[in-house]
Enzyme design. Sequence first.
Site, PDB file in Angstrom:
ATOM      1  N   THR A 249      -2.487  -6.454 -15.159  1.00  0.00           N
ATOM      2  CA  THR A 249      -3.945  -5.988 -15.458  1.00  0.00           C
ATOM      3  C   THR A 249      -4.873  -6.874 -15.824  1.00  0.00           C
ATOM      4  O   THR A 249      -4.436  -8.057 -16.489  1.00  0.00           O
ATOM      5  CB  THR A 249      -3.621  -4.911 -16.567  1.00  0.00           C
ATOM      6  OG1 THR A 249      -4.931  -4.374 -16.705  1.00  0.00           O
ATOM      7  CG2 THR A 249      -3.355  -5.548 -17.951  1.00  0.00           C
ATOM      8  N   GLN A 271      -6.731  -5.543 -23.948  1.00  0.00           N
ATOM      9  CA  GLN A 271      -5.897  -5.817 -22.657  1.00  0.00           C
ATOM     10  C   GLN A 271      -4.745  -6.907 -22.542  1.00  0.00           C
ATOM     11  O   GLN A 271      -3.986  -6.510 -21.744  1.00  0.00           O
ATOM     12  CB  GLN A 271      -6.976  -6.452 -21.905  1.00  0.00           C
ATOM     13  CG  GLN A 271      -6.909  -6.423 -20.294  1.00  0.00           C
ATOM     14  CD  GLN A 271      -6.946  -4.735 -19.774  1.00  0.00           C
ATOM     15  OE1 GLN A 271      -7.459  -4.096 -20.406  1.00  0.00           O
ATOM     16  NE2 GLN A 271      -6.359  -4.600 -18.841  1.00  0.00           N
ATOM     17  N   HIS A 274      -0.974  -5.517 -22.846  1.00  0.00           N
ATOM     18  CA  HIS A 274      -0.295  -5.027 -21.645  1.00  0.00           C
ATOM     19  C   HIS A 274       0.923  -5.565 -21.131  1.00  0.00           C
ATOM     20  O   HIS A 274       2.111  -5.177 -20.910  1.00  0.00           O
ATOM     21  CB  HIS A 274      -1.334  -4.529 -20.430  1.00  0.00           C
ATOM     22  CG  HIS A 274      -1.985  -3.408 -20.544  1.00  0.00           C
ATOM     23  ND1 HIS A 274      -1.326  -2.013 -20.508  1.00  0.00           N
ATOM     24  CD2 HIS A 274      -3.351  -3.265 -20.694  1.00  0.00           C
ATOM     25  CE1 HIS A 274      -2.276  -1.233 -20.679  1.00  0.00           C
ATOM     26  NE2 HIS A 274      -3.471  -2.020 -20.893  1.00  0.00           N
ATOM     27  N   GLU A 345     -10.512  -6.093 -12.556  1.00  0.00           N
ATOM     28  CA  GLU A 345     -10.179  -4.855 -12.494  1.00  0.00           C
ATOM     29  C   GLU A 345     -11.108  -3.686 -13.347  1.00  0.00           C
ATOM     30  O   GLU A 345     -11.629  -2.905 -13.050  1.00  0.00           O
ATOM     31  CB  GLU A 345      -8.826  -4.512 -13.013  1.00  0.00           C
ATOM     32  CG  GLU A 345      -8.253  -3.393 -13.244  1.00  0.00           C
ATOM     33  CD  GLU A 345      -6.780  -3.090 -14.003  1.00  0.00           C
ATOM     34  OE1 GLU A 345      -6.119  -1.990 -13.983  1.00  0.00           O
ATOM     35  OE2 GLU A 345      -6.415  -4.236 -14.286  1.00  0.00           O
ATOM     36  N   HIS A 346     -11.272  -4.330 -14.701  1.00  0.00           N
ATOM     37  CA  HIS A 346     -12.475  -3.929 -15.519  1.00  0.00           C
ATOM     38  C   HIS A 346     -13.482  -4.852 -15.812  1.00  0.00           C
ATOM     39  O   HIS A 346     -13.198  -6.069 -16.085  1.00  0.00           O
ATOM     40  CB  HIS A 346     -11.611  -3.484 -17.072  1.00  0.00           C
ATOM     41  CG  HIS A 346     -10.426  -2.680 -16.982  1.00  0.00           C
ATOM     42  ND1 HIS A 346      -9.235  -3.268 -16.742  1.00  0.00           N
ATOM     43  CD2 HIS A 346     -10.335  -1.403 -16.802  1.00  0.00           C
ATOM     44  CE1 HIS A 346      -8.324  -2.487 -16.671  1.00  0.00           C
ATOM     45  NE2 HIS A 346      -8.911  -1.344 -16.712  1.00  0.00           N
ATOM     46  N   ASP A 379      -9.244   3.621 -20.394  1.00  0.00           N
ATOM     47  CA  ASP A 379      -7.732   3.726 -20.006  1.00  0.00           C
ATOM     48  C   ASP A 379      -7.335   5.389 -20.067  1.00  0.00           C
ATOM     49  O   ASP A 379      -6.181   5.359 -19.728  1.00  0.00           O
ATOM     50  CB  ASP A 379      -6.898   2.878 -21.142  1.00  0.00           C
ATOM     51  CG  ASP A 379      -6.955   1.558 -20.546  1.00  0.00           C
ATOM     52  OD1 ASP A 379      -7.388   1.326 -19.681  1.00  0.00           O
ATOM     53  OD2 ASP A 379      -6.944   0.529 -21.413  1.00  0.00           O
ATOM     54  N   GLU A 433     -12.987  -0.845  31.330  1.00  0.00           N
ATOM     55  CA  GLU A 433     -11.790  -1.123  30.604  1.00  0.00           C
ATOM     56  C   GLU A 433     -10.395  -1.417  31.391  1.00  0.00           C
ATOM     57  O   GLU A 433      -9.393  -1.652  31.191  1.00  0.00           O
ATOM     58  CB  GLU A 433     -11.582  -0.414  29.320  1.00  0.00           C
ATOM     59  CG  GLU A 433     -12.746  -0.580  28.367  1.00  0.00           C
ATOM     60  CD  GLU A 433     -12.557   0.342  27.211  1.00  0.00           C
ATOM     61  OE1 GLU A 433     -11.676   1.317  27.423  1.00  0.00           O
ATOM     62  OE2 GLU A 433     -13.275   0.385  26.117  1.00  0.00           O
ATOM     63  N   HIS A 438      -7.617   7.288  32.418  1.00  0.00           N
ATOM     64  CA  HIS A 438      -8.797   7.893  31.329  1.00  0.00           C
ATOM     65  C   HIS A 438      -9.747   8.084  32.283  1.00  0.00           C
ATOM     66  O   HIS A 438     -10.470   9.426  32.164  1.00  0.00           O
ATOM     67  CB  HIS A 438      -9.347   6.874  30.572  1.00  0.00           C
ATOM     68  CG  HIS A 438      -8.477   6.408  29.345  1.00  0.00           C
ATOM     69  ND1 HIS A 438      -7.092   5.973  29.520  1.00  0.00           N
ATOM     70  CD2 HIS A 438      -8.571   6.691  28.143  1.00  0.00           C
ATOM     71  CE1 HIS A 438      -6.524   5.942  28.150  1.00  0.00           C
ATOM     72  NE2 HIS A 438      -7.545   6.264  27.286  1.00  0.00           N
TER      73      HIS A 438
END
Length: 448
Positions: A249, A271, A274, A345-346, A379, A433, A438
């Site tokens: 994190t 933070q 964690h 992340e934050h 959070d 192609e 097709h």
Amino acid sequence: MLKIYDPATARATLLKRTPPDQVPLPAALLERIAIVFGEALTPAQAVRRILEDVRQRGDAALQAWTEKLDGVRLARVRLPEADLRAALEAVKPELSQALEAAAQRIEAFYRRQPLTSWLTPESGGWMGQLVRPIRRVGLYIPAGSAPLPSTVLMSAIPAKVAGVSEIALATPPQPESGQAHPLILAAAALVGVQEVYLMGGAQAIAALAFGTESISAVDKIFGPGNLFVTLAKQQVFGSVGIDGLAGPTETMVIADESANPAWVAADLLAQAEHDMLASAILLTPSRALAEAVQAQVARQMEGVGGYTPLGRGEIIAAALENRSGIVLTRDLEEAVELANLYAPEHLALSVAHPWRWAEKVQAAGCLFLGEHSFEVLGDYVAGPSHVLPTGGTARFASALNVWDFVHVVGLVGLEPATAARIAPIAAALAEAEGLDAHARAARLRLGG
């Protein structure tokens, strides 16, 4: 001590990410793998062996690896719903109310996310898309040194809002008791998740991905975990979908001289607790603020000046030493530039005019505007899921949301006249192609 860096040094060290396959692994981890498997293996090789064993032997392998790795002999894998209800009833009223209030805010947030099928008429038919919920998903909820019932809310609620009908939740046994963490069971009961399995690690990911005699395979797996969980998700991708590969994190705070040093320090410490590999980084053009935050971090960690000591002090100290710091930038413009390169992340804007800078932010998992919109609220209770992209993946990935729990089916409903009008276009492109079959399928509709 939270070190202070100049931008050039920060770019070369603090903001430079190490590729996952180049991160040095602890010797103790490699030694444990060698002991468990009887030979020297990389974590990826060890995970591959666990996955294949569970794929081949099902419940027997799941139970064997749980006993070998977690030291728990499972009497049963699936927990009775009565255990979930009992866990919720045992929660103290204050905490129960907090869980309910958070759940209400999270659900209200995701109810506002547009999620609609649409049809539009075309001359001679209809075009559109159908949004369909994924039928069955698996949620992995860690329960290590800091069990996360909040992750149950942040994952299961958007799944429910999206219309997912089957949610299988996996959570590892607690080392001391061999049981599931009661708060995780309580959160599952609160949001209506009835299918909970006591299993963790790579063996849990294998069971969710491939199924066993007692567990039906899921279509997509969500949730953070340790190195083995992450490697397992990476290796089962393709057999099932995954939400992403969660790394350590990280939070980044951009602050100016108006910021409260004690609050900024508290946000960084929150933070850092964690994980020893967590990143907590402050970017500021104010040396006075940088030094004040540095002093506040020390005071709050040491428990002086009216602060109580933090319970996870060793983890915080390791995170601050290894992957955290303060970057003294030229101005706020440079701070935002560095944040966009890092793609945290934050990202918290603790500045006098946060909205003025918000439009310049290009890459962040979640953006927090102003000192009263602090990351801890995100959070638990603010609204958006705290399951966010890490490791710089916020450059292209998003926070967990209801779109992660659905798939989109294109819809084509044309009448004969419209098909005849556009079939020559399809035939011409197919022939270019070199795909004759097709072209034939298109031309047959034209009678040619």
